[in-house]
Design a protein around this motif. Structure first.
Motif, PDB file in Angstrom:
ATOM      1  N   THR A   1      35.474  41.239  45.640  1.00  0.00           N
ATOM      2  CA  THR A   1      35.319  40.575  44.348  1.00  0.00           C
ATOM      3  C   THR A   1      33.984  39.855  44.285  1.00  0.00           C
ATOM      4  O   THR A   1      33.641  39.077  45.176  1.00  0.00           O
ATOM      5  N   LEU A   2      33.223  40.143  43.228  1.00  0.00           N
ATOM      6  CA  LEU A   2      31.914  39.522  43.010  1.00  0.00           C
ATOM      7  C   LEU A   2      32.043  38.273  42.142  1.00  0.00           C
ATOM      8  O   LEU A   2      31.434  37.255  42.417  1.00  0.00           O
ATOM      9  N   LEU A   3      32.815  38.403  41.058  1.00  0.00           N
ATOM     10  CA  LEU A   3      33.010  37.286  40.153  1.00  0.00           C
ATOM     11  C   LEU A   3      34.298  37.482  39.373  1.00  0.00           C
ATOM     12  O   LEU A   3      34.908  38.539  39.419  1.00  0.00           O
ATOM     13  N   VAL A   4      34.690  36.431  38.659  1.00  0.00           N
ATOM     14  CA  VAL A   4      35.908  36.459  37.856  1.00  0.00           C
ATOM     15  C   VAL A   4      35.521  36.148  36.416  1.00  0.00           C
ATOM     16  O   VAL A   4      34.761  35.208  36.153  1.00  0.00           O
ATOM     17  N   ILE A   5      36.055  36.944  35.486  1.00  0.00           N
ATOM     18  CA  ILE A   5      35.763  36.789  34.069  1.00  0.00           C
ATOM     19  C   ILE A   5      37.089  36.705  33.315  1.00  0.00           C
ATOM     20  O   ILE A   5      38.070  37.331  33.694  1.00  0.00           O
ATOM     21  N   SER A   6      37.116  35.905  32.258  1.00  0.00           N
ATOM     22  CA  SER A   6      38.317  35.831  31.418  1.00  0.00           C
ATOM     23  C   SER A   6      37.933  36.180  29.994  1.00  0.00           C
ATOM     24  O   SER A   6      36.788  36.031  29.584  1.00  0.00           O
ATOM     25  N   ARG A   7      38.921  36.640  29.233  1.00  0.00           N
ATOM     26  CA  ARG A   7      38.679  37.003  27.830  1.00  0.00           C
ATOM     27  C   ARG A   7      38.694  35.793  26.953  1.00  0.00           C
ATOM     28  O   ARG A   7      39.309  34.831  27.157  1.00  0.00           O
TER      29      ARG A   7
END
Length: 71
Positions: free
Chosen positions: A65-71
């Motif tokens: 995992t590089l990064l976490v994104i949310s909508r």
């Protein structure tokens, strides 16, 4: 929340976003380098960057995992 993962073993060449940034679908988030090639990692959808789990110059494994994104 959605984890953005590396598709290959590589070096994190450049991070083009910061925590809290709002990004659009297709925006480049991170650029990886492998075998003298630069591989951009794009946002799969519009959202907000929740966390960045790597740093420039670090080595990542395929599937990491590089990064976490949310909508």
């Amino acid at each position: 929340m959605h984890n953005i993962r590396s598709e290959l073993s590589a070096i994190v060449w450049k991070i083009d976003t910061s925590v809290g940034d709002r990004v659009s679908e297709g925006d480049t988030l991170v650029v990886l380098a492998s075998m003298k090639m630069e591989i951009p990692v794009a946002a799969p959808f519009a959202g907000v960057i929740q966390s960045i789990l790597v740093s420039e110059g670090s080595t990542v494994a395929e599937g990491e995992t590089l990064l976490v994104i949310s909508r």
